[in-house]
Design a protein around this motif. Sequence first.
Motif, PDB file in Angstrom:
ATOM      1  N   PHE A  22       0.841  -1.197   0.000  1.00 43.12           N
ATOM      2  CA  PHE A  22       0.000   0.000   0.000  1.00 43.12           C
ATOM      3  C   PHE A  22       0.876   1.246   0.000  1.00 43.12           C
ATOM      4  CE2 PHE A  22      -2.847  -2.964   2.518  1.00 43.12           C
ATOM      5  CZ  PHE A  22      -3.654  -3.270   1.451  1.00 43.12           C
ATOM      6  N   PRO A  23       0.399   2.343  -0.606  1.00 31.35           N
ATOM      7  CA  PRO A  23       1.186   3.581  -0.627  1.00 31.35           C
ATOM      8  C   PRO A  23       1.265   4.243   0.752  1.00 31.35           C
ATOM      9  CG  PRO A  23      -0.976   3.937  -1.611  1.00 31.35           C
ATOM     10  CD  PRO A  23      -0.873   2.462  -1.315  1.00 31.35           C
ATOM     11  N   ASP A  24       2.141   5.237   0.868  1.00 32.64           N
ATOM     12  CA  ASP A  24       2.226   6.017   2.101  1.00 32.64           C
ATOM     13  C   ASP A  24       0.851   6.591   2.426  1.00 32.64           C
ATOM     14  OD1 ASP A  24       4.923   5.540   2.365  1.00 32.64           O
ATOM     15  OD2 ASP A  24       5.525   7.449   1.470  1.00 32.64           O
ATOM     16  N   GLY A  25       0.553   6.691   3.697  1.00 32.22           N
ATOM     17  CA  GLY A  25      -0.735   7.232   4.123  1.00 32.22           C
ATOM     18  C   GLY A  25      -1.827   6.196   4.192  1.00 32.22           C
TER      19      GLY A  25
ATOM     20  N   VAL B  63      -7.625   7.879  15.778  1.00 29.15           N
ATOM     21  CA  VAL B  63      -6.197   8.124  15.549  1.00 29.15           C
ATOM     22  C   VAL B  63      -5.920   8.279  14.049  1.00 29.15           C
ATOM     23  CG1 VAL B  63      -3.887   7.112  15.727  1.00 29.15           C
ATOM     24  CG2 VAL B  63      -5.447   7.011  17.680  1.00 29.15           C
ATOM     25  N   ALA B  64      -6.520   7.411  13.232  1.00 37.78           N
ATOM     26  CA  ALA B  64      -6.335   7.489  11.776  1.00 37.78           C
ATOM     27  C   ALA B  64      -6.869   8.819  11.237  1.00 37.78           C
ATOM     28  CB  ALA B  64      -7.019   6.312  11.092  1.00 37.78           C
ATOM     29  N   ASP B  65      -8.001   9.261  11.747  1.00 38.88           N
ATOM     30  CA  ASP B  65      -8.556  10.548  11.318  1.00 38.88           C
ATOM     31  C   ASP B  65      -7.605  11.688  11.678  1.00 38.88           C
ATOM     32  OD1 ASP B  65     -10.797   9.258  10.349  1.00 38.88           O
ATOM     33  OD2 ASP B  65     -12.070   9.806  12.043  1.00 38.88           O
ATOM     34  N   ASN B  66      -7.082  11.658  12.896  1.00 37.93           N
ATOM     35  CA  ASN B  66      -6.165  12.718  13.336  1.00 37.93           C
ATOM     36  C   ASN B  66      -4.895  12.750  12.489  1.00 37.93           C
ATOM     37  OD1 ASN B  66      -7.746  13.782  15.406  1.00 37.93           O
ATOM     38  ND2 ASN B  66      -6.957  12.353  16.902  1.00 37.93           N
ATOM     39  N   ASP B  67      -4.439  11.588  12.045  1.00 35.72           N
ATOM     40  CA  ASP B  67      -3.205  11.489  11.256  1.00 35.72           C
ATOM     41  C   ASP B  67      -3.478  11.412   9.754  1.00 35.72           C
ATOM     42  OD1 ASP B  67      -1.857  11.520  13.652  1.00 35.72           O
ATOM     43  OD2 ASP B  67      -1.405   9.389  13.664  1.00 35.72           O
ATOM     44  N   THR B  68      -4.740  11.586   9.351  1.00 38.60           N
ATOM     45  CA  THR B  68      -5.192  11.482   7.951  1.00 38.60           C
ATOM     46  C   THR B  68      -4.658  10.225   7.264  1.00 38.60           C
ATOM     47  OG1 THR B  68      -3.457  12.949   7.093  1.00 38.60           O
ATOM     48  CG2 THR B  68      -5.584  13.969   7.651  1.00 38.60           C
ATOM     49  N   ILE B  69      -4.906   9.096   7.887  1.00 35.07           N
ATOM     50  CA  ILE B  69      -4.496   7.790   7.389  1.00 35.07           C
ATOM     51  C   ILE B  69      -5.705   7.048   6.838  1.00 35.07           C
ATOM     52  CG2 ILE B  69      -3.557   5.529   8.066  1.00 35.07           C
ATOM     53  CD1 ILE B  69      -1.456   7.734   8.126  1.00 35.07           C
ATOM     54  N   VAL B  70      -5.561   6.469   5.644  1.00 33.10           N
ATOM     55  CA  VAL B  70      -6.577   5.578   5.089  1.00 33.10           C
ATOM     56  C   VAL B  70      -6.344   4.208   5.704  1.00 33.10           C
ATOM     57  CG1 VAL B  70      -7.408   4.436   2.996  1.00 33.10           C
ATOM     58  CG2 VAL B  70      -6.730   6.849   2.921  1.00 33.10           C
ATOM     59  N   LEU B  71      -7.403   3.582   6.193  1.00 28.98           N
ATOM     60  CA  LEU B  71      -7.310   2.238   6.758  1.00 28.98           C
ATOM     61  C   LEU B  71      -7.885   1.226   5.784  1.00 28.98           C
ATOM     62  CD1 LEU B  71      -8.533   2.940  10.404  1.00 28.98           C
ATOM     63  CD2 LEU B  71      -6.177   2.580   9.647  1.00 28.98           C
ATOM     64  N   VAL B  72      -7.228   0.100   5.639  1.00 28.41           N
ATOM     65  CA  VAL B  72      -7.739  -0.993   4.809  1.00 28.41           C
ATOM     66  C   VAL B  72      -7.706  -2.274   5.618  1.00 28.41           C
ATOM     67  CG1 VAL B  72      -7.031   0.044   2.623  1.00 28.41           C
ATOM     68  CG2 VAL B  72      -5.485  -1.502   3.792  1.00 28.41           C
ATOM     69  N   LEU B  73      -8.553  -3.226   5.220  1.00 33.81           N
ATOM     70  CA  LEU B  73      -8.562  -4.526   5.882  1.00 33.81           C
ATOM     71  C   LEU B  73      -9.209  -5.565   5.003  1.00 33.81           C
ATOM     72  CD1 LEU B  73     -11.695  -5.022   7.081  1.00 33.81           C
ATOM     73  CD2 LEU B  73     -10.910  -3.351   8.705  1.00 33.81           C
ATOM     74  N   LYS B  74      -8.895  -6.809   5.307  1.00 39.60           N
ATOM     75  CA  LYS B  74      -9.488  -7.969   4.640  1.00 39.60           C
ATOM     76  C   LYS B  74     -10.398  -8.616   5.671  1.00 39.60           C
ATOM     77  CE  LYS B  74      -5.258  -8.418   2.067  1.00 39.60           C
ATOM     78  NZ  LYS B  74      -3.943  -9.007   2.082  1.00 39.60           N
ATOM     79  N   PRO B  75     -11.683  -8.303   5.628  1.00 39.76           N
ATOM     80  CA  PRO B  75     -12.581  -8.679   6.721  1.00 39.76           C
ATOM     81  C   PRO B  75     -13.135 -10.098   6.623  1.00 39.76           C
ATOM     82  CG  PRO B  75     -13.811  -7.502   5.094  1.00 39.76           C
ATOM     83  CD  PRO B  75     -12.368  -7.526   4.616  1.00 39.76           C
TER      84      PRO B  75
END
Length: 100
Positions: free
Chosen positions: A21-24, A53-65
């Motif tokens: 995955f790319p940065d961020g 925490v992800a919102d504060n750091d502007t991070i996209v979260l991904v997962l394989k649910p």
Amino acid sequence: MDDLDYSNEHARCKVSKNDTFPDGVMEVSSVETDKDFRGQGYATKLMQKVCKVADNDTIVLVLKPDVHSFYERFGFQKIQDSPVLLARQPIYLKKKSKHD
């Protein structure tokens, strides 16, 4: 955001960097609740914290649910069918000013 392990009394969550995955973008690589305590909100509390925490750091979260509906409550949406991959865009958090 560095790799993080979250936990509370009966649940654990790991968020980690993934070289594919790319940065961020970070992967929620595991969310586990002790068997006798499932359905009591422990994992929900952890996911709320992870998302904040992800919102504060502007991070996209991904997962394989395993279970889509649990993660959809936190704003995750399907972005890939095979294998199934969900993602969550950061939510802009308005900073409080002295005028608020």
